[in-house]
Design a protein around this motif. Structure first.
Motif, mmCIF file in Angstrom:
data_model
loop_
_atom_site.group_PDB
_atom_site.id
_atom_site.type_symbol
_atom_site.label_atom_id
_atom_site.label_comp_id
_atom_site.label_asym_id
_atom_site.label_seq_id
_atom_site.Cartn_x
_atom_site.Cartn_y
_atom_site.Cartn_z
ATOM 1 N N LEU A 130 0.835 -1.189 0.000
ATOM 2 C CA LEU A 130 0.000 0.000 0.000
ATOM 3 C C LEU A 130 0.874 1.245 0.000
ATOM 4 C CD1 LEU A 130 -2.928 1.078 0.307
ATOM 5 C CD2 LEU A 130 -2.561 1.030 2.756
ATOM 6 N N ALA A 131 1.963 1.217 0.711
ATOM 7 C CA ALA A 131 2.842 2.376 0.823
ATOM 8 C C ALA A 131 3.765 2.533 -0.383
ATOM 9 C CB ALA A 131 3.670 2.269 2.098
ATOM 10 N N SER A 132 3.641 1.643 -1.369
ATOM 11 C CA SER A 132 4.552 1.699 -2.507
ATOM 12 C C SER A 132 4.190 2.776 -3.508
ATOM 13 C CB SER A 132 4.618 0.332 -3.193
ATOM 14 O OG SER A 132 3.373 0.038 -3.784
ATOM 15 N N GLY A 133 3.035 3.382 -3.395
ATOM 16 C CA GLY A 133 2.644 4.437 -4.315
ATOM 17 C C GLY A 133 1.174 4.357 -4.651
ATOM 18 N N GLU A 149 4.428 11.268 9.434
ATOM 19 C CA GLU A 149 3.989 10.513 8.267
ATOM 20 C C GLU A 149 2.764 9.682 8.632
ATOM 21 O OE1 GLU A 149 6.166 7.118 5.863
ATOM 22 O OE2 GLU A 149 7.102 9.093 5.519
ATOM 23 N N LEU A 150 1.763 9.696 7.767
ATOM 24 C CA LEU A 150 0.548 8.924 8.020
ATOM 25 C C LEU A 150 0.820 7.432 7.864
ATOM 26 C CD1 LEU A 150 -2.054 11.074 6.070
ATOM 27 C CD2 LEU A 150 -2.029 10.673 8.527
ATOM 28 N N SER A 151 0.499 6.685 8.889
ATOM 29 C CA SER A 151 0.594 5.231 8.807
ATOM 30 C C SER A 151 -0.764 4.713 8.347
ATOM 31 C CB SER A 151 0.935 4.641 10.173
ATOM 32 O OG SER A 151 -0.166 4.805 11.056
ATOM 33 N N ARG A 152 -0.810 3.448 8.047
ATOM 34 C CA ARG A 152 -2.082 2.863 7.646
ATOM 35 C C ARG A 152 -3.116 3.021 8.773
ATOM 36 N NH1 ARG A 152 -2.937 -2.977 4.727
ATOM 37 N NH2 ARG A 152 -5.039 -2.523 4.072
ATOM 38 N N ARG A 153 -2.676 2.906 9.998
ATOM 39 C CA ARG A 153 -3.559 3.075 11.157
ATOM 40 C C ARG A 153 -4.097 4.513 11.250
ATOM 41 N NH1 ARG A 153 -1.930 0.416 16.573
ATOM 42 N NH2 ARG A 153 -3.056 -1.194 15.533
ATOM 43 N N ASN A 182 -17.633 13.086 2.759
ATOM 44 C CA ASN A 182 -17.538 11.763 2.132
ATOM 45 C C ASN A 182 -16.376 11.679 1.142
ATOM 46 O OD1 ASN A 182 -19.762 10.843 3.535
ATOM 47 N ND2 ASN A 182 -21.188 11.379 1.904
ATOM 48 N N ARG A 183 -15.872 12.794 0.710
ATOM 49 C CA ARG A 183 -14.763 12.814 -0.247
ATOM 50 C C ARG A 183 -13.400 12.764 0.430
ATOM 51 N NH1 ARG A 183 -17.290 17.220 -4.531
ATOM 52 N NH2 ARG A 183 -19.061 15.910 -5.101
ATOM 53 N N LEU A 184 -13.377 12.796 1.744
ATOM 54 C CA LEU A 184 -12.110 12.704 2.483
ATOM 55 C C LEU A 184 -11.695 11.236 2.544
ATOM 56 C CD1 LEU A 184 -12.751 15.165 5.458
ATOM 57 C CD2 LEU A 184 -11.732 15.650 3.213
ATOM 58 N N ILE A 185 -11.367 10.682 1.436
ATOM 59 C CA ILE A 185 -11.068 9.257 1.334
ATOM 60 C C ILE A 185 -9.629 8.998 1.775
ATOM 61 C CG2 ILE A 185 -10.576 9.510 -1.129
ATOM 62 C CD1 ILE A 185 -11.638 6.659 -1.530
ATOM 63 N N TRP A 186 -9.446 7.972 2.602
ATOM 64 C CA TRP A 186 -8.105 7.654 3.101
ATOM 65 C C TRP A 186 -7.639 6.316 2.558
ATOM 66 C CZ3 TRP A 186 -12.020 8.663 6.807
ATOM 67 C CH2 TRP A 186 -12.640 7.530 7.361
ATOM 68 N N GLN A 187 -6.361 6.033 2.793
ATOM 69 C CA GLN A 187 -5.698 4.832 2.283
ATOM 70 C C GLN A 187 -5.898 4.722 0.761
ATOM 71 O OE1 GLN A 187 -7.110 1.536 4.662
ATOM 72 N NE2 GLN A 187 -5.704 2.046 6.324
#
Length: 167
Positions: A30-33, A127-131, A155-160
């Motif tokens: 997930l963190a690869s880009g 830095e934002l972690s997955r958590r 609703n547009r504040l989509i994460w990960q």
């Protein structure tokens, strides 16, 4: 027979370890880009933007409150418009943003320009972690524009974020 049984057990253990390693590498993957698909191109063009490429884009800051955070938070990351220019800057009208859990939402590309939306990589300097909803969290400057005080924008504040499809 006992030798064959141990050999089979070894294979089962090796397979289980492989699955475990694959699952544990999920957050790293997930963190690869981010995968960006230009669906207006013929044929469609896919670009895998690496973490290094995304980090090379000029960071911008949005200080705002969200219903997902406590108080005002300082988000930092590249402008989505800079990311779009990096992959081609066509006359896209919408972007389908997809999260790691397959949640997806269509957002007008005009939002990115009008509000200076960023792809946040850091929150309050960390830095934002997955958590923490990372490694990428699409962020609007909610406190800066009265019209953004609407559930539509929340609703547009989509994460990960893992994928952006441009059309």
């Amino acid at each position: 027979m006992a030798q064959w049984g141990r050999g089979r057990l070894t294979i089962v253990i090796a397979a289980a370890l492989s699955v475990t390693v694959a699952l544990l590498s999920g957050p790293r993957a997930l963190a690869s880009g981010i995968l960006v698909r230009d669906l207006l191109a013929t044929p469609p063009i896919e670009t895998q933007l690496s973490m290094e490429q995304l980090e090379a884009l000029e960071p911008h800051v949005i200080a705002t409150r969200t219903e997902f955070t406590d108080g005002e938070v300082r988000f930092e990351g590249p402008l989505v418009t800079d990311l779009l220019r990096f992959v081609g800057d066509r006359a896209w009208s919408s972007a389908k943003i997809t999260a790691a859990n397959d949640y997806a939402i269509d957002i007008p590309v005009s939002d990115f320009k009008a509000y200076g939306v960023i792809l946040a990589r850091r929150m309050n300097g960390r830095e934002l972690s997955r958590r923490d909803k990372g490694p990428f969290w699409l962020m609007y400057p909610l406190d800066d524009f009265k019209e953004l005080q609407d559930p539509v924008y929340n609703n547009r504040l989509i994460w990960q974020v893992v994928k952006i499809e441009l059309k």
